[in-house]
Enzyme design. Structure first.
Site, short mmCIF file in Angstrom:
data_model
loop_
_atom_site.label_atom_id
_atom_site.label_comp_id
_atom_site.label_asym_id
_atom_site.label_seq_id
_atom_site.Cartn_x
_atom_site.Cartn_y
_atom_site.Cartn_z
CG ASN A 73 -88.97 23.68 -13.97
OD1 ASN A 73 -89.53 24.20 -14.94
ND2 ASN A 73 -88.63 24.36 -12.90
CG PHE A 132 -91.61 40.34 -13.51
CD1 PHE A 132 -92.36 40.20 -14.69
CD2 PHE A 132 -91.90 41.40 -12.66
CE1 PHE A 132 -93.38 41.10 -14.98
CE2 PHE A 132 -92.91 42.30 -12.96
CZ PHE A 132 -93.67 42.15 -14.12
CB CYS A 134 -90.04 31.58 -16.04
SG CYS A 134 -89.77 29.97 -16.78
CB CYS A 344 -66.59 7.91 13.61
SG CYS A 344 -66.88 9.65 13.91
CB CYS A 347 -64.05 15.34 15.27
SG CYS A 347 -63.38 14.11 16.42
CB CYS A 375 -59.72 24.74 19.39
SG CYS A 375 -61.45 24.90 18.93
CB CYS A 381 -64.64 18.97 15.19
SG CYS A 381 -64.81 20.29 16.40
CB CYS A 385 -69.47 15.07 15.69
SG CYS A 385 -69.80 13.80 16.94
C1 LIG Z 1 -91.86 22.39 -12.68
C2 LIG Z 1 -91.91 23.78 -12.15
C3 LIG Z 1 -92.66 24.72 -12.80
C4 LIG Z 1 -92.73 26.01 -12.32
N1 LIG Z 1 -93.51 26.88 -12.95
C5 LIG Z 1 -93.65 28.14 -12.45
C6 LIG Z 1 -94.57 29.04 -13.02
O1 LIG Z 1 -95.29 28.73 -13.96
N2 LIG Z 1 -94.67 30.28 -12.49
C7 LIG Z 1 -93.91 30.68 -11.44
O2 LIG Z 1 -94.02 31.80 -10.99
N3 LIG Z 1 -93.02 29.84 -10.86
C8 LIG Z 1 -92.88 28.58 -11.34
N4 LIG Z 1 -92.04 27.70 -10.71
C9 LIG Z 1 -91.24 28.17 -9.56
C10 LIG Z 1 -91.93 27.85 -8.22
O3 LIG Z 1 -93.14 28.55 -8.09
C11 LIG Z 1 -91.05 28.26 -7.01
O4 LIG Z 1 -90.75 29.63 -7.09
C12 LIG Z 1 -89.74 27.51 -6.93
O5 LIG Z 1 -89.93 26.17 -7.31
C13 LIG Z 1 -89.09 27.56 -5.55
O6 LIG Z 1 -89.86 26.94 -4.55
P1 LIG Z 1 -89.57 25.43 -4.02
O7 LIG Z 1 -88.16 25.40 -3.55
O8 LIG Z 1 -90.60 25.22 -2.97
O9 LIG Z 1 -89.78 24.53 -5.19
C14 LIG Z 1 -91.98 26.40 -11.17
C15 LIG Z 1 -91.23 25.43 -10.51
C16 LIG Z 1 -91.22 24.15 -10.99
C17 LIG Z 1 -90.42 23.11 -10.24
S1 SF4 Z 2 -62.39 21.64 13.72
FE1 SF4 Z 2 -63.05 21.74 15.85
S2 SF4 Z 2 -61.16 21.49 17.04
FE2 SF4 Z 2 -60.57 22.02 14.94
S3 SF4 Z 2 -60.33 24.24 15.03
FE3 SF4 Z 2 -62.42 23.82 14.29
S4 SF4 Z 2 -63.65 23.88 16.16
FE4 SF4 Z 2 -61.52 23.71 16.84
S1 SF4 Z 3 -66.22 13.17 18.86
FE1 SF4 Z 3 -67.78 12.70 17.31
S2 SF4 Z 3 -66.67 12.86 15.38
FE2 SF4 Z 3 -65.13 12.72 16.97
S3 SF4 Z 3 -64.62 10.54 17.11
FE3 SF4 Z 3 -66.20 10.96 18.62
S4 SF4 Z 3 -68.12 10.49 17.56
FE4 SF4 Z 3 -66.57 10.71 15.98
#
Ligand SMILES: Cc1cc2nc3c(=O)[nH]c(=O)nc-3n(C[C@H](O)[C@H](O)[C@H](O)COP(=O)(O)O)c2cc1C
Ligand code: SF4
Ligand code: SF4
Ligand SMILES: Cc1cc2nc3c(=O)[nH]c(=O)nc-3n(C[C@H](O)[C@H](O)[C@H](O)COP(=O)(O)OP(=O)(O)OC[C@H]3O[C@@H](n4cnc5c(N)ncnc54)[C@H](O)[C@@H]3O)c2cc1C
Ligand code: SF4
Lengths: 462, 441
Positions: A73, A132, A134, A344, A347, A375, A381, A385
């Site tokens: 935002n 502190f 924004c 599939c 892996c 491995c 993997c 999966c």
């Molecule tokens: C549109 C918008 C406006 C915000 N305005 C403020 C504000 O006025 N004061 C503030 O401290 N944080 C503000 N924030 C930050 C949020 O409080 C919060 O720290 C942040 O979004 C992370 O939390 P979330 O991942 O749950 O969104 C705002 C966030 C958004 C998305």
């Molecule tokens: S992807 Fe899976 S099989 Fe390949 S090294 Fe990593 S843990 Fe071992």
């Molecule tokens: S082990 Fe999981 S990722 Fe690998 S072929 Fe089978 S279903 Fe696909």
């Protein structure tokens, strides 16, 4: 039933779920509605100086069909008159005396800070959160993250606030800094009662490929904004952990960032948060998500035998170590459960192209096979999966040895040359580079090529 | 009880014959494409007779590159749009999708395919064009999936192409045979118009090639001749009463239906003879045209039917009743069909045996014979050196499509004996390459 209530640095709340200072806490109407729905507290949309907002304001990051895995935002603090906000704070507190109403504040001069703290106190706020954080719009005016990024200034402002505050003061930290513990320490030195983190992360969520402008677009132009939502949780968790583990900060932490269900909240709590705040998820799904959050948290606490939130605060911290303290003798190996495999071969291609060539394909089956000697136990993997529990990472060491990098360094047994016998990758088999050429063309080329290479089997019988 | 009331307007017809695989909108396509796992060496590609790079085109749709998706599809299969709608995907790509092994709904590959191709067809976006003129010419007989696919591929290789088609519209059985709830005429013809605009071959409609003289002229004028003539009319049963009014062949009945929609009348009680996919189609179609009773009569047991299970389910779903282990012996009635006399049968050691004295008459006022299409053996005998196998199928090299007469090449139903649109399209593309190899020698 476990007790969900908290006393966060003196701010009491029936549960640890607070709405973060943001649009969902823009008005008394919204906050009453949220309390009615079950939220424990709300940090009022930041009060301060008069501002004007632009239109549009938000941008989203979608992953395939999932909307808003990230959100940004370019909005400023509350653009409503201070008097209206204060009157509504009073009204909410009257109707909900046991819920937490926290006034988020952001002004400039010492006098302004004193005034606004007193006014909010008089209106009945249970505490303060100093914004502190924004990362746009306000910092250009010497507020928000401009303060959060300058520990000395931050400390000074906290001191100003403490001169008049009679209610707990939380300092909200900006993540737009290299070491989050520095502003946290400054808050402590300034006398703050608690910290909250994280605020939004400076970001550009995307670029319009036709208008050549960043989202959100304002008249063909854009600006960097603040990033939040599910995508930022890992960053927030790490910063919460850093503050919680720091030996000198020792302040209650309100965890913020990417919380949208009880699991996210528990993760924040296990890493040291004792209240959690939510913004994006409430903006996306509305206040109703609180029911899932409280019931999930309750269920978890019952299953784990936790009676209060404090039984679990920071419970994962002892297990978060520095890399050099991890046991290098521990070993896991991938194990494919044939009966679950759907063939599939993700892996296979992941390990083949993106890891250690430790998976092979065999004729007449689509189930891949792990080459155990190769491995390294990286997990890749099992992460790609698509079937639950189809690839498990099973322990293969005998659990009798423990040796860390630090211990090796101290004992003088750490490798010093590449051809050192003790170096990790030495005995690991890697195919010759030229063995790669044309290896899988028949499997990865598009249909047309298959057709012309004669691979497509033509029907001879009707 | 009739499942459907007789349609009397185009709208009612469209309702009764509502599309089984309607074209997706962007949101649906986004959601569905998001589910695709992008399997390595994907089983869905292997199951597609035309080898379309399915995970690639689905990934292209997902990233908003619908045009690229359409290109991927058309590069492998010129009937990409039609195939998305008419292919028996349950036994092809979608049947092979790994999700089936997890008891999860497979990716709707067919609908995603028509989604991307419909978009480019509608926009008319130029994706392909003829190759540089190489001075050589090829005549294509038949504008069905085989003929049109060969024409496209030959044009892209720089050949001049003239297509000769007996009927008035292109796409062969796609517009004259496939059930109307699988694809509409508009959709079919839009793809044909799109291809012709892209590749620029000439099509001569109402131009059956039927005599030795006409063939000789083509042999003279063209460097090679592609046979995409498909199969012929419904096989005669050789039963008494077969010439009664309202006793018709399935292919002929369906062709009428595709062209004239609700103007085609169906009986109140219809008996469909046969157990293949065409029989299932004819039965379903009769029911959707408002027949009160539709009976599917088959000589052997239910599980011996040649039709795909999902096609039988589809027919059952619209009220069609199965009558098994019965063989027709006579069509009864006085001028008009009044019933079918059957004799009961049993299967022993894989052979069907009639049970003496078990005859009975099942009343009806319409009989549809879905007893297979005849081969065009008479016409094919006009081509010197061309050989047919014991079942009347053209014999040709599996990779080049070249027949016993080196100038003639063949693909599609006339060669494979009757398969699907996708087979004809895939084979014809390969055969066009065979023609190119032969003429480049
Ligand atoms: C549109 C918008 C406006 C915000 N305005 C403020 C504000 O006025 N004061 C503030 O401290 N944080 C503000 N924030 C930050 C949020 O409080 C919060 O720290 C942040 O979004 C992370 O939390 P979330 O991942 O749950 O969104 C705002 C966030 C958004 C998305
Ligand atoms: S992807 Fe899976 S099989 Fe390949 S090294 Fe990593 S843990 Fe071992
Ligand atoms: S082990 Fe999981 S990722 Fe690998 S072929 Fe089978 S279903 Fe696909
Ligand atoms: C009732 C029915 C339903 C079907 N449903 C499906 C379905 O749902 N899905 C699916 O994939 N497939 C279906 N099929 C099969 C599919 O239609 C065919 O496999 C496919 O059309 C074969 O293509 P083709 O080009 O070989 O032959 P055709 O489609 O038969 O095309 C041959 C063309 O050649 C023309 N022609 C023939 N002889 C001459 C001549 N001497 N001179 C000039 N022109 C000539 C014909 O008029 C015709 O246009 C169905 C078939 C039938 C009969
Ligand atoms: S098998 Fe299914 S999931 Fe895998 S690539 Fe094909 S359509 Fe996608």
């Amino acid at each position: 039933m476990p007790d969900l209530s908290i006393n966060f640095a003196g701010i009491k709340s029936p549960n640890p779920f607070w709405l973060a200072s943001a649009p969902p806490t823009n008005s008394g109407y919204q906050i009453m509605k949220a309390f009615d729905a079950g939220w424990g507290g709300a940090v009022w949309k930041t009060l301060g100086v008069p501002v004007v907002n632009v239109s549009s304001r938000y941008g989203g990051v979608n992953y395939r069909d999932k909307r808003l895995v990230g959100f940004n935002n370019i909005e400023l603090i509350s653009d409503r008159p201070l008097a209206d906000n204060l009157r509504e704070i009073e009204e909410v507190k009257k109707r909900f005396p046991n819920h937490a109403v926290i006034a988020s504040l952001m002004v400039q001069t010492r006098q302004e800070w004193h005034d606004i703290v007193r006014q909010s106190q008089d209106a009945g706020a249970d505490g303060f959160e100093l914004n502190f954080g924004c990362p746009h719009g306000m910092c250009e005016r010497g507020m928000g993250s401009a303060v959060g990024q300058e520990p000395k200034v931050l400390q000074m402002i906290v001191e100003w606030v403490m001169e008049v505050a009679t209610k707990p003061v939380i300092v909200k930290l900006t993540p737009n800094i290299s070491d989050i513990t520095e502003p946290a320490m400054a808050a402590r030195r300034g006398g703050a009662d608690a910290i909250s983190l994280i605020n939004t992360i400076q970001s550009i969520v995307g670029v319009d490929l036709d208008q050549f402008a960043p989202y959100p677009i304002v008249d063909g132009k854009g600006s960097n904004g603040g990033y939040c939502g599910p995508a930022v949780k890992p960053i927030a968790l790490n910063m919460v952990k850093n503050c919680a583990q720091h030996p000198d900060i020792k302040l209650p932490i309100s965890g913020i960032g990417g919380i949208e269900n009880w699991r996210d909240a528990v993760e924040h709590i296990l890493l040291g948060a004792s209240s959690v705040q939510v913004c994006t998820a409430a903006m996306h799904f509305g206040f109703g998500i609180i029911r899932e959050m409280t019931s999930g948290l309750e269920q978890y606490m019952v299953e784990k035998g936790f009676n209060t939130i404090y039984d679990m605060v920071g419970k994962a911290l002892p297990n978060v170590l520095h890399w050099e303290d991890l046991n290098m003798k521990y070993k896991v190996t991938a194990n494919i459960h044939k009966d679950k495999c759907i063939g599939c071969q993700l892996c296979y291609t992941a390990c083949e192209d993106g890891a250690h060539q430790a998976i092979k394909l065999n004729a007449d089956t689509r189930v891949p096979e792990i080459i155990e000697e190769n491995c390294v136990g990286c997990n890749l993997c099992s992460l790609v999966c698509p079937v639950e529990d189809c690839i498990t990472m099973d322990r293969t060491d005998d659990d009798t040895q423990h040796l860390t990098w630090k211990e090796r360094t101290e004992a003088g047994t750490a490798p010093t040359e590449f051809n050192d016998e003790k170096a990790g990758g030495r005995h690991h088999w890697v195919p010759e580079p030229s063995a790669a050429l044309g290896k899988e063309r028949h499997k990865t080329l598009p249909g047309k090529a298959r057709l012309y290479s004669g691979e497509t089997v033509l029907p001879t019988e009707a | 009880m009739a499942e459907f009331s007789t349609p009397t307007t185009e709208q009612q017809f469209a309702e009764n014959f509502a599309q089984l695989k309607p074209v997706m909108n962007r949101t649906e396509a986004l959601y569905e494409s998001s589910r695709c796992l992008f399997c390595f060496d994907a089983p869905c590609i292997k199951a597609c007779p035309s080898g379309i790079d399915i995970p690639q085109f689905i990934r292209q749709i997902n990233s908003g590159n619908d045009t690229g998706a359409a290109r991927t599809i058309y590069e492998a299969n010129y009937f990409g749009n039609a195939c998305g709608k008419v292919c028996p995907t349950e036994v092809l790509c979608e049947g092979a999708c790994v999700y089936n092994l997890q008891e999860v709904k497979p990716i709707e590959i067919g609908r995603l395919q028509s989604y991307a191709t419909t978009k480019v067809i509608k926009s008319g976006e130029k994706l392909f064009g003829p190759g540089a003129d190489n001075g050589k010419k090829v005549a294509v007989i038949g504008a069905g999936p085989a003929g049109i696919s060969a024409a496209c591929e030959l044009r892209s290789l720089g050949y001049g192409v003239d297509v000769f088609e007996a009927k008035a519209q292109p796409s062969g059985l796609t517009v004259y045979g496939v059930a109307p709830y699988k694809i509409t005429n508009e959709e079919t013809l839009a793809e044909m118009a799109y291809l012709q605009a892209q590749f620029g071959y000439n099509v001569h409609f109402n131009s059956a090639i039927s005599s030795r003289e006409e063939l000789a002229k083509l042999e003279d004028k063209y460097d090679a001749i592609f046979l995409g003539i498909g199969l012929g009319r419904t096989n005669e049963l050789g039963l008494p009463g077969e010439d009664k009014i309202n006793c018709t062949g399935a292919v002929e009945f369906i062709s009428e239906l595709r062209q004239h929609h609700h103007a085609v009348a169906v009986g109140r009680k219809v008996i469909v003879l046969g157990g293949g996919n065409t029989a299932m189609d004819a039965a379903s179609e009769s029911s959707r045209l408002g027949a009160e009773n539709v009976i599917l009569a088959y000589r052997r047991a239910k599980d011996e039917m040649g039709a795909y299970e999902f096609e039988y389910d589809l027919a059952k779903g619209v009220g069609v009743k199965g009558l098994f282990n019965v063989a027709p012996v006579e069509i009864t009635g006085n001028g008009y069909v009044a019933g079918v006399k059957f004799i009961r049968t049993e299967t022993k050691d894989g052979k069907v045996r009639e049970i003496a004295g078990s005859e009975f008459v099942e009343d009806c006022d319409m009989v549809i014979k879905a007893t297979g299409q005849a081969k065009q053996t008479e016409f094919l005998s006009l081509i010197p050196g061309l050989k047919l196998d014991s079942k009347g199928r053209i014999m040709a090299n599996a990779h080049t499509g070249q027949t016993g007469n080196p100038k003639y090449f063949a693909s599609g139903d006339a060669w494979n004996g009757g398969a699907e649109v996708v087979n004809a399209a895939a084979e014809a593309k390969l055969t066009a390459r065979g023609i190119h190899a032969y003429l480049s020698k």
